[in-house]
Design a protein around this motif. Structure first.
Motif, PDB file in Angstrom:
ATOM      1  N   ARG A 171       0.836  -1.209   0.000  1.00  0.00           N
ATOM      2  CA  ARG A 171       0.000   0.000   0.000  1.00  0.00           C
ATOM      3  C   ARG A 171       0.869   1.257   0.000  1.00  0.00           C
ATOM      4  NH1 ARG A 171      -3.752  -1.283   4.984  1.00  0.00           N
ATOM      5  NH2 ARG A 171      -2.842  -3.354   5.093  1.00  0.00           N
ATOM      6  N   ASN A 172       1.934   1.223   0.803  1.00  0.00           N
ATOM      7  CA  ASN A 172       2.846   2.368   0.860  1.00  0.00           C
ATOM      8  C   ASN A 172       3.464   2.651  -0.507  1.00  0.00           C
ATOM      9  OD1 ASN A 172       2.357   2.593   3.575  1.00  0.00           O
ATOM     10  ND2 ASN A 172       4.352   1.868   4.236  1.00  0.00           N
ATOM     11  N   ALA A 173       3.952   1.580  -1.158  1.00  0.00           N
ATOM     12  CA  ALA A 173       4.612   1.744  -2.445  1.00  0.00           C
ATOM     13  C   ALA A 173       3.649   2.273  -3.505  1.00  0.00           C
ATOM     14  CB  ALA A 173       5.206   0.402  -2.895  1.00  0.00           C
ATOM     15  N   ILE A 174       2.407   1.777  -3.493  1.00  0.00           N
ATOM     16  CA  ILE A 174       1.405   2.236  -4.454  1.00  0.00           C
ATOM     17  C   ILE A 174       1.026   3.689  -4.185  1.00  0.00           C
ATOM     18  CG2 ILE A 174      -0.993   1.922  -5.208  1.00  0.00           C
ATOM     19  CD1 ILE A 174      -0.560  -1.116  -4.683  1.00  0.00           C
ATOM     20  N   LEU A 175       0.811   3.999  -2.910  1.00  0.00           N
ATOM     21  CA  LEU A 175       0.467   5.384  -2.556  1.00  0.00           C
ATOM     22  C   LEU A 175       1.583   6.356  -2.915  1.00  0.00           C
ATOM     23  CD1 LEU A 175      -1.381   5.538   0.898  1.00  0.00           C
ATOM     24  CD2 LEU A 175      -2.162   6.388  -1.307  1.00  0.00           C
ATOM     25  N   ALA A 176       2.826   5.930  -2.722  1.00  0.00           N
ATOM     26  CA  ALA A 176       3.959   6.806  -3.030  1.00  0.00           C
ATOM     27  C   ALA A 176       3.987   7.180  -4.503  1.00  0.00           C
ATOM     28  CB  ALA A 176       5.262   6.125  -2.633  1.00  0.00           C
ATOM     29  N   LEU A 177       3.377   6.323  -5.345  1.00  0.00           N
ATOM     30  CA  LEU A 177       3.321   6.608  -6.777  1.00  0.00           C
ATOM     31  C   LEU A 177       2.124   7.463  -7.152  1.00  0.00           C
ATOM     32  CD1 LEU A 177       4.249   3.075  -8.161  1.00  0.00           C
ATOM     33  CD2 LEU A 177       5.646   5.136  -8.335  1.00  0.00           C
ATOM     34  N   VAL A 178       0.941   7.141  -6.620  1.00  0.00           N
ATOM     35  CA  VAL A 178      -0.284   7.807  -7.081  1.00  0.00           C
ATOM     36  C   VAL A 178      -0.674   9.008  -6.229  1.00  0.00           C
ATOM     37  CG1 VAL A 178      -1.134   5.662  -8.073  1.00  0.00           C
ATOM     38  CG2 VAL A 178      -1.858   6.297  -5.782  1.00  0.00           C
ATOM     39  N   ALA A 179      -0.219   9.062  -4.973  1.00  0.00           N
ATOM     40  CA  ALA A 179      -0.588  10.182  -4.093  1.00  0.00           C
ATOM     41  C   ALA A 179       0.486  10.383  -3.026  1.00  0.00           C
ATOM     42  CB  ALA A 179      -1.943   9.911  -3.439  1.00  0.00           C
ATOM     43  N   PRO A 180       1.692  10.819  -3.427  1.00  0.00           N
ATOM     44  CA  PRO A 180       2.801  10.945  -2.470  1.00  0.00           C
ATOM     45  C   PRO A 180       2.528  11.887  -1.312  1.00  0.00           C
ATOM     46  CG  PRO A 180       3.317  12.011  -4.570  1.00  0.00           C
ATOM     47  CD  PRO A 180       2.091  11.194  -4.789  1.00  0.00           C
ATOM     48  N   SER A 181       1.625  12.852  -1.498  1.00  0.00           N
ATOM     49  CA  SER A 181       1.320  13.794  -0.421  1.00  0.00           C
ATOM     50  C   SER A 181       0.587  13.118   0.739  1.00  0.00           C
ATOM     51  CB  SER A 181       0.479  14.955  -0.946  1.00  0.00           C
ATOM     52  OG  SER A 181      -0.780  14.488  -1.415  1.00  0.00           O
ATOM     53  N   LEU A 182       0.054  11.916   0.494  1.00  0.00           N
ATOM     54  CA  LEU A 182      -0.682  11.205   1.534  1.00  0.00           C
ATOM     55  C   LEU A 182       0.187  10.211   2.294  1.00  0.00           C
ATOM     56  CD1 LEU A 182      -4.000  10.449  -0.395  1.00  0.00           C
ATOM     57  CD2 LEU A 182      -3.500  12.358   1.136  1.00  0.00           C
ATOM     58  N   VAL A 183       1.494  10.230   2.021  1.00  0.00           N
ATOM     59  CA  VAL A 183       2.408   9.298   2.667  1.00  0.00           C
ATOM     60  C   VAL A 183       3.420  10.069   3.493  1.00  0.00           C
ATOM     61  CG1 VAL A 183       4.032   7.404   2.303  1.00  0.00           C
ATOM     62  CG2 VAL A 183       2.156   7.756   0.702  1.00  0.00           C
ATOM     63  N   GLY A 184       3.554   9.667   4.754  1.00  0.00           N
ATOM     64  CA  GLY A 184       4.567  10.242   5.618  1.00  0.00           C
ATOM     65  C   GLY A 184       5.667   9.236   5.878  1.00  0.00           C
ATOM     66  N   VAL A 185       6.654   9.604   6.673  1.00  0.00           N
ATOM     67  CA  VAL A 185       7.780   8.716   6.939  1.00  0.00           C
ATOM     68  C   VAL A 185       7.334   7.467   7.686  1.00  0.00           C
ATOM     69  CG1 VAL A 185      10.000   8.517   8.102  1.00  0.00           C
ATOM     70  CG2 VAL A 185       9.392  10.640   6.948  1.00  0.00           C
ATOM     71  N   GLU A 186       6.420   7.625   8.647  1.00  0.00           N
ATOM     72  CA  GLU A 186       6.022   6.490   9.481  1.00  0.00           C
ATOM     73  C   GLU A 186       4.519   6.231   9.454  1.00  0.00           C
ATOM     74  OE1 GLU A 186       7.544   7.357  13.322  1.00  0.00           O
ATOM     75  OE2 GLU A 186       9.626   6.970  12.773  1.00  0.00           O
TER      76      GLU A 186
END
Length: 244
Positions: free
Chosen positions: A143-158
């Motif tokens: 999920r993290n890897a997919i989100l980092a591609l399609v919506a990076p603003s919704l992913v934080g470090v932890e």
């Protein structure tokens, strides 16, 4: 040229450790970026040795690049397709079944497309009505890897949107469907990683052929680069090693 090589060696160790840390901690947010940077560092080092006419050392460094990068590329692509059924959901507009099967061929090393279809997609076509269930079923790092591609603003470090944002069922479904409508970005990222893997192999074969023919680096450049006098609109023979 030789003074450039030592910092490149240090960068290789740094970004390899950074990728491993990102992977082992289960974040996988910067996995793709670390692979691309590490690829660029190795290719730059290889080019330095070629310019020094040290072809054997260039091949040695490129062989190490493949040894380091290829398993990490495969792991990353597999991560994006831990469960490919979600990409068959109607929300994933424009996603081609042929693209999914080609990526699965790379991930599984299975060349029989019919077998891949039966094992990974046939049942999924009839069981992807709940995109929420699919999202919950795949590992957090996927999920993290997919989100980092399609919506990076919704992913934080932890943290990610999935485990930090409270929402009711209706709102959650709308957010997930909106994200999955960008699934083509995930497909494109997987394809670019596979392309990178193959370009590294192609670069090694090209240098091997240069050594076999006894060509210098400049002679090789004359063969693969367009003449300096050529206009910009003429066809270029330059081989781009890294995906866009």
């Amino acid at each position: 040229m030789s003074e450039v090589i030592q910092p490149l060696l240090e960068a290789e160790h740094y970004y390899q450790a950074a990728w491993d840390s990102d992977w082992n901690e289960g974040n996988c947010i910067l996995s793709r970026e670390y692979i691309l940077i590490l690829s660029l560092v190795y290719v730059t080092e290889t080019k330095c040795y070629l310019e020094l006419e040290e072809h054997e050392m260039a091949l040695k460094r490129l062989a190490e690049a493949e040894e380091i990068l290829k398993p990490r590329i495969r792991k990353y692509v597999k991560l994006l397709f831990e469960d490919p059924s979600g990409y068959l959901h109607s929300a994933c507009q424009g996603v081609r079944l042929s693209s999914i099967l080609e990526i699965l061929k790379y991930v599984t090393a299975e060349s029989n497309v019919d077998k891949l279809f039966d094992e990974h997609t046939r049942t999924a076509i009839f069981n992807t009505c709940s995109i929420e269930s699919w999202t919950d079923s795949i590992p957090l790092r996927s999920r993290n890897a997919i989100l980092a591609l399609v919506a990076p603003s919704l992913v934080g470090v932890e943290w990610t949107l999935w485990d930090r944002m409270p929402w009711n069922t209706g709102a959650r479904r709308e957010v997930i469907l909106g994200l999955m409508s960008r699934a083509n970005q995930v497909i494109a990222a997987a394809q670019s990683m596979i392309e990178l893997h193959r370009r590294l192999e192609g670069y090694r074969h090209e240098i091997n052929e240069t050594v076999r023919l006894g060509l210098s680096f400049r002679e090789w450049q004359d063969l693969v680069l367009p003449p300096k006098s050529s206009s910009e609109d003429q066809d270029s023979k330059i081989l781009l090693l890294l995906p866009a």
